[in-house]
Design a protein around this motif. Structure first.
Motif, PDB file in Angstrom:
ATOM      1  N   ARG A 114      36.829  40.189  28.584  1.00  0.00           N
ATOM      2  CA  ARG A 114      36.014  40.576  29.727  1.00  0.00           C
ATOM      3  C   ARG A 114      36.765  41.485  30.674  1.00  0.00           C
ATOM      4  N   ARG A 118      32.558  40.721  38.291  1.00  0.00           N
ATOM      5  CA  ARG A 118      31.875  40.534  39.565  1.00  0.00           C
ATOM      6  C   ARG A 118      32.391  41.505  40.612  1.00  0.00           C
TER       7      ARG A 118
ATOM      8  N   ARG B 184      20.117  38.177  35.041  1.00  0.00           N
ATOM      9  CA  ARG B 184      21.444  37.679  35.400  1.00  0.00           C
ATOM     10  C   ARG B 184      21.381  36.816  36.657  1.00  0.00           C
ATOM     11  N   ASP B 188      22.688  33.003  37.222  1.00  0.00           N
ATOM     12  CA  ASP B 188      23.593  32.652  38.317  1.00  0.00           C
ATOM     13  C   ASP B 188      23.047  31.448  39.081  1.00  0.00           C
ATOM     14  N   ARG B 319      36.534  37.989  47.026  1.00  0.00           N
ATOM     15  CA  ARG B 319      35.253  38.520  46.564  1.00  0.00           C
ATOM     16  C   ARG B 319      34.650  37.580  45.518  1.00  0.00           C
ATOM     17  N   TYR B 320      35.513  37.031  44.663  1.00  0.00           N
ATOM     18  CA  TYR B 320      35.011  36.148  43.606  1.00  0.00           C
ATOM     19  C   TYR B 320      34.443  34.860  44.173  1.00  0.00           C
ATOM     20  N   ARG B 323      30.992  36.044  45.008  1.00  0.00           N
ATOM     21  CA  ARG B 323      30.116  36.663  44.013  1.00  0.00           C
ATOM     22  C   ARG B 323      30.018  35.924  42.688  1.00  0.00           C
ATOM     23  N   ASP B 324      31.064  35.244  42.296  1.00  0.00           N
ATOM     24  CA  ASP B 324      31.031  34.611  40.979  1.00  0.00           C
ATOM     25  C   ASP B 324      30.384  33.238  41.107  1.00  0.00           C
ATOM     26  N   PRO B 325      29.234  33.008  40.443  1.00  0.00           N
ATOM     27  CA  PRO B 325      28.513  31.752  40.675  1.00  0.00           C
ATOM     28  C   PRO B 325      29.357  30.515  40.393  1.00  0.00           C
ATOM     29  N   ASP B 374      39.918  33.350  35.958  1.00  0.00           N
ATOM     30  CA  ASP B 374      39.780  34.787  35.645  1.00  0.00           C
ATOM     31  C   ASP B 374      39.011  35.000  34.344  1.00  0.00           C
ATOM     32  N   ALA B 377      39.289  38.083  31.417  1.00  0.00           N
ATOM     33  CA  ALA B 377      39.662  39.252  32.221  1.00  0.00           C
ATOM     34  C   ALA B 377      41.113  39.157  32.675  1.00  0.00           C
ATOM     35  N   GLN B 458      31.470  30.272  31.155  1.00  0.00           N
ATOM     36  CA  GLN B 458      30.745  30.907  32.250  1.00  0.00           C
ATOM     37  C   GLN B 458      29.285  30.494  32.307  1.00  0.00           C
ATOM     38  N   GLY B 547      36.382  30.669  26.491  1.00  0.00           N
ATOM     39  CA  GLY B 547      35.088  30.361  27.120  1.00  0.00           C
ATOM     40  C   GLY B 547      33.968  31.247  26.629  1.00  0.00           C
TER      41      GLY B 547
END
Lengths: 282, 547
Positions: A114, A118, B184, B188, B319-320, B323-325, B374, B377, B458, B547
């Motif tokens: 990935r 986000r 999406r 979420d 930010r995560y 923003r990241d559910p 992470d 990523a 995720q 994952g």
């Protein structure tokens, strides 16, 4: 773009020895040198002792069928996967002993991993560039230009999670190019990419290699490799079957595709009578 | 033979209602049965959840029948029905892929007319565990409140009416939101549902405790009076009204439920028709309004963060959180539970200021499995870490991002708890202890992140560990908490010593002592974790990419 031209000029001066003439004597180290590389996952041997010497300044294709070990090899070469055995050098520096020298010189676009999805496209570039230690203003300047060239300017504030496959590959490529690496490793960069995006990616890569940098990319699409690369390594079943210039590998065969099928030993299956109903009377 | 492999000729042509109804009901039964055709582990889970639901349903019927004759039986029954109906309404939002026959996009290529399709879908929806559960509830409710023949007769109408309204409610909500649910944003939302449940449980727990003390069920009557007019609880309410002899009210209540059923089916049909005839626009690129931040990636408050890796990593982490559910869900749950536990206990007068350390502990857990958060990523991070120093700065920045939220929050929770308890004297020592706990969690979290990384899937709200790594996750968190407590031992010992040896005048000393000690062990933990991270980059990447 003045910035890229400058950068290119700079790099050409530092790598002139490496690229002195396409067929000239090479005194500088190759872009990548791999010796006796092995990787096993449980029972399965993914990479079975390969030796590779990839010349600098070339557009290099690593081709092979699915499951040949291309991704595993590229992961090990870029330091993302620890090999069981073997030695890997990028630009004369050992990947596992001298990561400081190697990591600053390479750009990577892996397959199947990935991104930080986000973040928006622009934020992703800002993040990557700053992690690479570039000054903020420079990162923003380069990001703007890359987003423009790769046709992503309109989507730069959209989250990467909402990008299409082609857009993801393009933003990944931008992130890999941001620090102006000497060697760029791309794993299946054209997989699932639409023709327009593919053409854009091609254009950027061709321009990049013209400046003296090296691109190593893996693919199982022979026509693509044949049209893009001047140097090819063929990988099958965890081993390198052939490596050399495109002409050397192709040999007598009419195309790389048929040369490859000969190397792999894939006889052309005839479906015989088993599908005789297909296309018959309806 | 299943419906799916039936020859096409046996399927009734569109328009013949019974034909489609039986096809859909058989399809639903096949899907239910196919739940058994999985690996033995999943099969066991499937069967046990079915058995559990059945037992619960039976228990419910028995409980409701036992309620018969109680003065508050109508109150309880009406509220329960309302609650179950609410469940039906939100269920499709949280579990969008729960029912495959629910997805109209699978039917879009078939030559079906909307009206017979609605009938068939409604019939198919009545098959399953959920409807069975609801049917038991409705039957039990009627049994609990129906007195006399007239009430029993009303019950015969009320039971199917309740069930139909519940099912139609779920269907119309799902169909109206199908575009959202398959996008999406919908996924979420589904991830965030775990959060609603986690926090909800705390409140339900608190509510029950209150109920136990404040006059029992009588306090629920005003709520029941309102819910009794809302469908489908009004149908059950009607049975109660008939039993009380209020026939006019009963008729009105029944009418409300019938009208609601009609309205829901009409709404459902409308959105279904629209969905199946209009093109799907969800994949079209929407014109994104360009934001003001065109020049730079840094904006707003983030511009205040330091340059270089520290600020960059902090910015990304923060930010995560927003923003990241998955990250957001764990954070909000930690923040909410970290506040609710000490505060609710304090409000009930059973708490102690020291419970505020719970907040520090809950928030400190976020430092665990940093790289797992992470996902794969992490390769982007891995490629830029070429020395122990890089790894140190990376970990330190992540800890700092965490502290930016946790430090003020810990102070807030501790002060609030002390304020509610009126125990200002114990504030400095509790705060000092909280800081020490936070430091210990950061230290052990950094080490656990380097040594025991694991993948966080995720998808799905309830899966926080990839298959096969659950043991690793437990070792990491349990071991971390035990060693975290051990690390806090000096501060705890000092607190106890000062209390026991009657040197209460010196207790304020625990605040600076705890803060300094916490900072020191956090620093030491990050220092120790850095070389291990730098050495293990490929291993960490492999561990977090499952994952």
């Amino acid at each position: 773009m003045p910035d890229r031209a400058e950068a290119a000029a700079e790099r050409t001066t530092t790598t002139t020895e490496t690229t002195a003439g396409a067929g000239g004597a090479r005194t500088a180290p190759p872009a990548v040198r791999v010796q006796g590389l092995w990787k096993r996952f449980g029972e399965q041997t993914a990479v079975a002792g390969i030796d590779l010497e990839l010349p600098a300044g070339r557009f290099i294709g690593l081709v092979g069928p699915n499951g040949a070990g291309k991704t595993t090899t590229l992961s090990m070469v870029t330091g993302l996967l620890r090999p069981d055995m073997g030695k890997i050098e990028v630009g004369g520096h050992d990947v596992w002993l001298d990561p400081v020298q190697v990591k600053s010189r390479i750009g990577v676009l892996p397959e199947g991993l990935r991104l930080f999805e986000r973040l928006s496209g622009r934020e992703l570039l800002a993040y990557t560039g700053r992690l690479r230690g570039l000054p903020g203003a420079e990162v923003d300047k380069r990001a703007t230009q890359l987003l423009d060239v790769l046709d992503l300017a309109g989507a730069q504030h959209k989250l990467v999670v909402d990008y299409s496959t082609g857009m993801r590959k393009k933003i990944g490529l931008a992130a890999a190019l941001l620090h102006n690496p000497e060697v760029l490793f791309l794993d299946e960069p054209f997989e699932g990419v639409d023709p327009v995006s593919a053409q854009t990616i091609r254009g950027v890569l061709e321009r990049y290699t013209r400046s003296g940098a090296t691109v190593v990319f893996s693919s199982h699409v022979m026509e693509l490799v044949e049209s893009l690369c001047d140097w090819v390594a063929v990988m099958v079943g965890g081993r390198i079957r052939a490596q050399g210039t495109l002409a050397e590998v192709r040999g007598e065969a009419p195309s790389l595709q048929s040369a490859f099928l000969d190397l792999v030993g894939a006889g052309r299956h005839d479906s015989g009578d088993s599908l005789d109903w297909l296309g018959g009377t309806r | 033979m299943t419906v799916l492999d039936a020859p096409a000729g046996t399927v009734a042509p569109a328009g013949r209602r019974e034909g489609i109804v039986s096809v859909f009901v058989r399809l639903k039964l096949t899907l239910l049965r196919n739940g058994l055709r999985r690996s033995s582990g999943r099969k066991a889970a499937y069967i046990s959840s079915m058995v559990f639901a059945l037992l619960l349903a039976v228990g419910q019927v028995v409980g409701l029948i036992a309620l018969r004759g109680n003065t508050h039986s109508t109150t309880v029954v009406v509220l329960l029905t309302g609650l179950v109906a609410l469940g039906w309404a939100v269920m499709p939002l949280f579990f969008p892929s729960g029912d495959e026959t629910l997805d109209p996009s699978r039917l879009v290529m078939l030559p079906l007319r909307p009206r017979p399709l609605i009938g068939a879908l409604l019939a198919a929806s009545l098959v399953g565990i959920g409807p069975l559960f609801t049917l038991c509830l409705a039957l039990g409710s009627v049994a609990a409140v129906a007195h006399g023949a007239a009430a029993a007769a009303t019950g015969v109408v009320a039971v199917p009416l309740t069930l139909l309204v519940c099912v139609a409610l779920a269907r119309s909500v799902a169909t109206a939101n199908v575009r959202l649910l398959t996008s999406r944003k919908g996924r979420d939302l589904a991830v965030l549902s775990g959060l609603v449940i986690a926090v909800g449980i705390q409140f339900v727990n608190f509510g029950i405790q209150r109920l136990g003390r404040a006059g029992g069920l009588a306090s629920l009557e005003p709520a029941a009076d309102v819910v009794g007019w809302l469908p489908p609880a009004s149908a059950i309410g009607a049975v109660g009204s008939v039993s009380e002899g209020a026939y006019g009210r009963a008729a009105l209540q029944l009418l409300i439920s019938v009208l609601a059923l009609g309205a829901l089916v009409w709404l459902w049909e409308r959105s279904l028709t629209k969905l199946m005839t209009a093109p799907d626009g969800s994949t079209l690129a929407t014109a994104e309004p360009s934001r003001g931040t065109s020049g730079t990636g840094r904006s707003g408050l983030f511009a205040l963060l330091p340059e270089g890796r520290t600020g960059t990593v902090m910015e990304r982490s923060l930010r995560y959180v927003v923003r990241d559910p998955k990250t957001k869900a764990t954070w909000v749950a930690a923040l909410a539970i970290g506040l609710i536990v000490p505060m609710l206990n304090a409000l009930q007068g059973t708490g102690s200021v020291y419970l505020a350390c719970f907040a520090a502990g809950m928030l400190g857990i976020q430092m665990y499995n940093q790289f797992g958060q992470d996902t794969s990523a992490f390769w982007m991070v891995s490629l830029t870490i070429s020395s122990t120093r890089d790894a140190y700065v990376e970990l330190r920045a992540r800890a700092l991002a965490l502290l930016l939220i946790t430090l003020p929050y810990t102070v807030l929770v501790t002060v609030l708890t002390a304020a509610v308890l009126g125990d200002w004297e114990a504030l400095p020592e509790a705060m000092g202890l909280s800081f020490a706990v936070l430091g210990a969690m950061l230290a052990t979290g950094a080490l656990a992140s380097a040594l025991y990384p694991y993948s966080i899937p995720q998808e799905g709200a309830f899966k926080n560990v990839a298959p096969g790594q659950a043991g690793l996750a437990w070792i990491s968190i349990l071991g971390g908490m035990v060693s975290g407590t051990l690390l806090c031992a000096p501060v705890i010992a000092l607190t106890i010593t000062l209390h026991v040896s009657d040197m209460r005048g010196w207790l304020w000393l625990l605040l600076p002592a705890g803060a300094v000690y916490g900072a020191l062990i956090a620093w030491a933990g990050v220092r120790l974790a850095a070389p291990r991270t730098a050495r293990r980059l490929p291993e960490i990447l492999t561990a977090v990419s499952k994952g």
